[in-house]
Design a protein around this motif. Structure first.
Motif, PDB file in Angstrom:
ATOM      1  N   ALA A   1      -3.996 -12.366  -0.149  1.00  0.00           N
ATOM      2  CA  ALA A   1      -4.749 -11.390   0.653  1.00  0.00           C
ATOM      3  C   ALA A   1      -3.951 -11.050   1.900  1.00  0.00           C
ATOM      4  O   ALA A   1      -4.293 -11.449   3.013  1.00  0.00           O
ATOM      5  N   ASP A   2      -2.905 -10.292   1.708  1.00  0.00           N
ATOM      6  CA  ASP A   2      -1.981  -9.919   2.775  1.00  0.00           C
ATOM      7  C   ASP A   2      -2.016  -8.405   2.935  1.00  0.00           C
ATOM      8  O   ASP A   2      -1.607  -7.658   2.025  1.00  0.00           O
ATOM      9  N   GLY A   3      -2.509  -7.937   4.098  1.00  0.00           N
ATOM     10  CA  GLY A   3      -2.669  -6.502   4.310  1.00  0.00           C
ATOM     11  C   GLY A   3      -1.395  -5.697   4.134  1.00  0.00           C
ATOM     12  O   GLY A   3      -1.399  -4.662   3.446  1.00  0.00           O
ATOM     13  N   PRO A   4      -0.278  -6.111   4.737  1.00  0.00           N
ATOM     14  CA  PRO A   4       0.959  -5.347   4.554  1.00  0.00           C
ATOM     15  C   PRO A   4       1.420  -5.281   3.101  1.00  0.00           C
ATOM     16  O   PRO A   4       1.969  -4.256   2.679  1.00  0.00           O
ATOM     17  N   HIS A   5       1.191  -6.346   2.330  1.00  0.00           N
ATOM     18  CA  HIS A   5       1.604  -6.300   0.926  1.00  0.00           C
ATOM     19  C   HIS A   5       0.726  -5.316   0.149  1.00  0.00           C
ATOM     20  O   HIS A   5       1.231  -4.558  -0.690  1.00  0.00           O
ATOM     21  N   VAL A   6      -0.565  -5.330   0.414  1.00  0.00           N
ATOM     22  CA  VAL A   6      -1.452  -4.353  -0.238  1.00  0.00           C
ATOM     23  C   VAL A   6      -1.034  -2.936   0.154  1.00  0.00           C
ATOM     24  O   VAL A   6      -0.997  -2.027  -0.699  1.00  0.00           O
ATOM     25  N   ALA A   7      -0.684  -2.730   1.416  1.00  0.00           N
ATOM     26  CA  ALA A   7      -0.213  -1.407   1.853  1.00  0.00           C
ATOM     27  C   ALA A   7       1.058  -1.009   1.115  1.00  0.00           C
ATOM     28  O   ALA A   7       1.240   0.170   0.756  1.00  0.00           O
ATOM     29  N   ALA A   8       1.940  -1.994   0.853  1.00  0.00           N
ATOM     30  CA  ALA A   8       3.174  -1.705   0.113  1.00  0.00           C
ATOM     31  C   ALA A   8       2.872  -1.310  -1.327  1.00  0.00           C
ATOM     32  O   ALA A   8       3.513  -0.416  -1.889  1.00  0.00           O
ATOM     33  N   ILE A   9       1.878  -1.957  -1.932  1.00  0.00           N
ATOM     34  CA  ILE A   9       1.481  -1.588  -3.295  1.00  0.00           C
ATOM     35  C   ILE A   9       0.959  -0.154  -3.318  1.00  0.00           C
ATOM     36  O   ILE A   9       1.341   0.659  -4.177  1.00  0.00           O
ATOM     37  N   LEU A  10       0.097   0.166  -2.375  1.00  0.00           N
ATOM     38  CA  LEU A  10      -0.465   1.526  -2.308  1.00  0.00           C
ATOM     39  C   LEU A  10       0.618   2.560  -2.046  1.00  0.00           C
ATOM     40  O   LEU A  10       0.606   3.650  -2.633  1.00  0.00           O
ATOM     41  N   ALA A  11       1.586   2.212  -1.206  1.00  0.00           N
ATOM     42  CA  ALA A  11       2.675   3.155  -0.930  1.00  0.00           C
ATOM     43  C   ALA A  11       3.538   3.360  -2.163  1.00  0.00           C
ATOM     44  O   ALA A  11       3.985   4.486  -2.446  1.00  0.00           O
TER      45      ALA A  11
END
Length: 280
Positions: free
Chosen positions: A45-55
């Motif tokens: 549950a890492d916000g920056p990693h989720v943001a990287a997936i979405l990007a």
């Protein structure tokens, strides 16, 4: 933010920022497909990693969030990704481990994981140009699934077969007998490459799997030979079998030795408690 590696026209990879002695460089998250995308093992549950997936999937539609198993380094981001995209969480079943099941290893269980659809062995999730077929591979955890991608002659092997180390099998949920049977199952398959949960792609995977089976049988033989001389504790077995091991990994080694002992006891070859002894 994690860089995106293109492994195949259908497959992209990002690495979560959770490197450790147990996760190597970090959990590998895979995007499968173009346009309609599945995300395999979204990670912690890492916000920056989720943001990287979405990007990485910008301009595309994430249609499935697929998990191999529910260790904390693989599945917690599924809920965050679902909240951001509305995609269904599919794949392995939820797991409530027995007390002490994580054995002190830092990749404990994700008890908040809530799949919308549980895949049984042979079940599929598909999108435009791709199919993921579930393969039940219990052992590392009781709910572990691998996923075949027939369009690429490939297998997403989760933590069952990794690209850098053998898998930890930690009782009571981890089961060495089941793990060995799951490895045997892979030997008969014909995928050309494995994309694991940790480490680099595995070429000639059947060769590696045969080596892993041989390694586990060698460990079993070490235990039986050591107990043939005199009864021993798990700590004494680890000291004999893992000379020079990094102190950080001794806990994991002890869990694997315990898994072997539980399997051998089930087969009537040893008996134990605090001290273990051969019966045959």
């Amino acid at each position: 933010m994690s860089a995106v590696a293109i492994l195949h026209p259908l497959v992209r990879r990002l690495t979560a920022p959770n490197a450790s002695a147990y996760t190597f460089t970090g959990t590998q998250t895979y995007l499968v497909g173009r346009g309609e995308v599945a995300v395999i093992d979204p990670g912690p549950a890492d916000g920056p990693h989720v943001a990287a997936i979405l990007a990485a999937a910008a301009g595309e539609r994430i249609v499935a969030i697929v998990c191999t198993h529910t260790h904390r380094d693989h599945s917690p981001a599924a809920a965050l990704l679902k909240a951001a995209t509305g995609a269904a969480i599919v794949g392995c079943a939820a797991l409530v481990p027995a007390a002490g099941a994580d054995g002190g290893v830092d990749a404990a269980y994700d008890l908040e994981y809530a799949p919308d659809r549980v895949l049984a062995d042979g079940d599929e999730v598909a999108g435009e140009g791709w199919t993921l077929r579930a393969l039940a591979t219990p052992g590392h955890t009781s709910n572990h699934l691998c996923y075949a991608l027939p369009e690429a002659d490939a297998l997403f092997s989760g933590d069952h077969v990794m690209g850098w180390s053998t898998s930890i099998v930690s009782p009571p949920d981890g089961d060495m007998g089941a793990y060995m049977a799951s490895l045997e199952r892979l030997v008969g398959r014909d995928e050309l490459v494995y994309w694991p949960g940790h480490g680099e792609p595995v070429d000639r995977p059947q060769r590696l799997v045969r080596g892993m089976l041989g390694h586990r049988k060698q460990r079993e033989g070490q235990i039986l030979r050591r107990l043939g001389d005199t009864p021993a504790t798990i700590a004494e077995l680890v000291a004999t079998m893992y000379a020079g091991l990094d102190e950080k990994l001794r806990g994991a080694a002890a869990r694997s030795v315990l898994a072997h002992l539980v399997d051998l006891e089930r087969r009537g070859m040893v008996i134990g408690g605090e001290t273990w002894a051969r019966t045959v």
